[in-house]
Design a protein around this motif. Sequence first.
Motif, mmCIF file in Angstrom:
data_model
loop_
_atom_site.group_PDB
_atom_site.id
_atom_site.type_symbol
_atom_site.label_atom_id
_atom_site.label_comp_id
_atom_site.label_asym_id
_atom_site.label_seq_id
_atom_site.Cartn_x
_atom_site.Cartn_y
_atom_site.Cartn_z
ATOM 1 N N LEU A 133 35.998 50.305 32.710
ATOM 2 C CA LEU A 133 36.305 48.921 33.089
ATOM 3 C C LEU A 133 35.052 48.187 33.560
ATOM 4 C CD1 LEU A 133 39.704 49.522 34.936
ATOM 5 C CD2 LEU A 133 39.384 48.039 32.941
ATOM 6 N N LYS A 175 43.369 49.133 31.766
ATOM 7 C CA LYS A 175 43.968 48.711 33.040
ATOM 8 C C LYS A 175 45.256 49.477 33.303
ATOM 9 C CE LYS A 175 46.073 44.644 35.257
ATOM 10 N NZ LYS A 175 46.286 43.180 35.153
ATOM 11 N N SER A 187 37.654 53.755 35.608
ATOM 12 C CA SER A 187 36.913 52.821 36.450
ATOM 13 C C SER A 187 35.536 52.556 35.860
ATOM 14 C CB SER A 187 36.791 53.371 37.879
ATOM 15 O OG SER A 187 36.011 54.557 37.922
ATOM 16 N N THR A 204 37.840 48.697 41.392
ATOM 17 C CA THR A 204 37.530 49.982 40.760
ATOM 18 C C THR A 204 36.795 50.923 41.713
ATOM 19 O OG1 THR A 204 35.533 48.997 39.785
ATOM 20 C CG2 THR A 204 37.510 49.074 38.409
ATOM 21 N N ARG A 218 33.776 39.399 38.347
ATOM 22 C CA ARG A 218 33.165 40.728 38.246
ATOM 23 C C ARG A 218 33.067 41.418 39.596
ATOM 24 N NH1 ARG A 218 28.703 38.324 34.140
ATOM 25 N NH2 ARG A 218 29.911 38.562 32.207
ATOM 26 N N ARG A 261 35.195 41.039 42.004
ATOM 27 C CA ARG A 261 36.551 41.516 42.289
ATOM 28 C C ARG A 261 36.852 42.795 41.510
ATOM 29 N NH1 ARG A 261 37.751 35.768 42.199
ATOM 30 N NH2 ARG A 261 38.414 35.914 40.004
ATOM 31 N N LEU A 262 36.426 42.838 40.259
ATOM 32 C CA LEU A 262 36.650 44.049 39.458
ATOM 33 C C LEU A 262 35.911 45.241 40.066
ATOM 34 C CD1 LEU A 262 36.791 44.510 35.678
ATOM 35 C CD2 LEU A 262 35.051 45.790 36.923
ATOM 36 N N TRP A 264 43.667 41.239 39.498
ATOM 37 C CA TRP A 264 42.258 40.959 39.225
ATOM 38 C C TRP A 264 41.689 41.656 37.992
ATOM 39 C CZ3 TRP A 264 40.103 41.604 44.903
ATOM 40 C CH2 TRP A 264 40.464 40.474 45.648
ATOM 41 N N LEU A 265 42.264 42.768 37.572
ATOM 42 C CA LEU A 265 41.657 43.518 36.458
ATOM 43 C C LEU A 265 42.080 42.945 35.119
ATOM 44 C CD1 LEU A 265 42.015 47.250 37.588
ATOM 45 C CD2 LEU A 265 40.042 45.739 37.846
ATOM 46 N N ALA A 285 33.024 44.968 31.540
ATOM 47 C CA ALA A 285 33.036 43.674 32.214
ATOM 48 C C ALA A 285 31.669 43.005 32.271
ATOM 49 C CB ALA A 285 33.587 43.832 33.634
ATOM 50 N N GLY A 334 44.520 45.269 41.786
ATOM 51 C CA GLY A 334 44.240 45.564 40.392
ATOM 52 C C GLY A 334 45.174 44.857 39.441
#
Length: 477
Positions: free
Chosen positions: A120, A73, A117, A13, A6, A8-9, A182-183, A124, A179
């Motif tokens: 996403l 994504k 963004s 974003t 999370r 990383r997300l 990691w996404l 998450a 992205g």
Amino acid sequence: MFTPARVRLLFVTCIALFMAMLDNLVLGVALPSIQDDLGASLSDLEWFMNAYTLAFAVLLIPFSVLGDTIGRKKVFLAGVVVFTLGSLFSGLSDSSIGLILSRALQGVGGAAIVPLSLTLVNSAFPPEKRAAALGIWSGISGLGLSIGPLVGGLIMEGAPWQMIFYVNVPIGVIAFVLGLKWLPETHGARKPFDPIGILLLVSGLFGIIFGLERGNAEGWGTFNVYGSLAGGALLLILFYAWMKTRRTPFVNFDFFRNKNYAFYAFAGFWMNAGVFGAIFLLTLFLQKAQGNSPLGAGVREMAWTTMTMIAAPLAGLAINKLGNRTVLLSGLLFQTAALAWFAFLIRSQGFDFPFLYMLGPMMLAGTGMGLSFTPLSHGLISSVPENASGEASGMGNATRELGGVFGIAISGLIFQSGGSIRAPQDFAHHIVPSLGVGAAMMALAFLGIALFVRGRTTAKAPSPVVVDAAIPVPTKP
């Protein structure tokens, strides 16, 4: 809560979000240099700014719905690529038309980055933790939007104007590469492609925003302006009628039957109308009336933006304890009081007073803005099923963007009425009623939430979301 996946997300974003929001206002301080270099006319300078805003605002909802349908994504990363290319082409532009088209390309990319963004991040985190995550998202969004003039001023102190655009390129490349890795891919409600509906929505919003942006420059009585506004309104009415005939509309107006959804959108419009009209004029006041350089004005406005950056994440934490409605009402009340304070200060002191006098209302306004961004996003998304969060994100961002354009137009109209401005004291005299109207707009947002939004926003089990990788989306608190 903040697992490595999370974090990383959020990183990916938020860096893309910051880049897109920054470019709303960063260009303003570079306009004189660009005018000299490209031989641009005054009309060209206006279009350097407007091309981004128009493309950005009209495509927020279509890209949000597209993300729900084909993958959030995919659309988010496509937006990063388009925005990065637009930045590169802007820096390489050697003509006014080239820069205008490149700025529009940036706006297209930004329209995919900003709402996706948010979606996403929302997908998450489990429901009971979302407010804190959206607080971080809101803080980055507000920071990017607010410090644009400061960043532009810092770059222009020692570099050519092209660097304002080139600085986005490595950020965009990093966001895209990370992205991809990691996404996770998520989907919402899948909706059929509707070219007629998209054309009606985009054309209608374009007409409204174009008319608002050109009203003060060309005159509200000119055909270009009132024709654009009337045509845009008619197209939006036709869009509504068309949506009601569709079995699966890509904008579900039935959501507006929920008072919470309707009035969070209402409050977002009027909050942005009030605050961005005020920011626009106060920035000019610091420069033209008090004699600060663009960089000096940006540094002073850090009192505002720093408080926004601090308050937005704290708002996310406060929502779980106090409720979404309470936090939002506090933020709107602070901003209403701050704009009224600005008006009283300038009316009583004129233009010549120490900056220390403005520090209090600036910090109060920044705190209020930070306390408002998070619950506006969280409240709107929490009012719809989980699989419609993309649509809600696009609607919220579009109404706030439209509110900002409307607020700047109305504030400018009031400011310009009542005679010519020949001296700093004239500027002070003209800005007071505009700030008063901004406070009234903010009060309207406050009343909408106070009177029509009921109950605390609590964690609830969302509708299932299709998730393809990496970060699980819990269906239970």
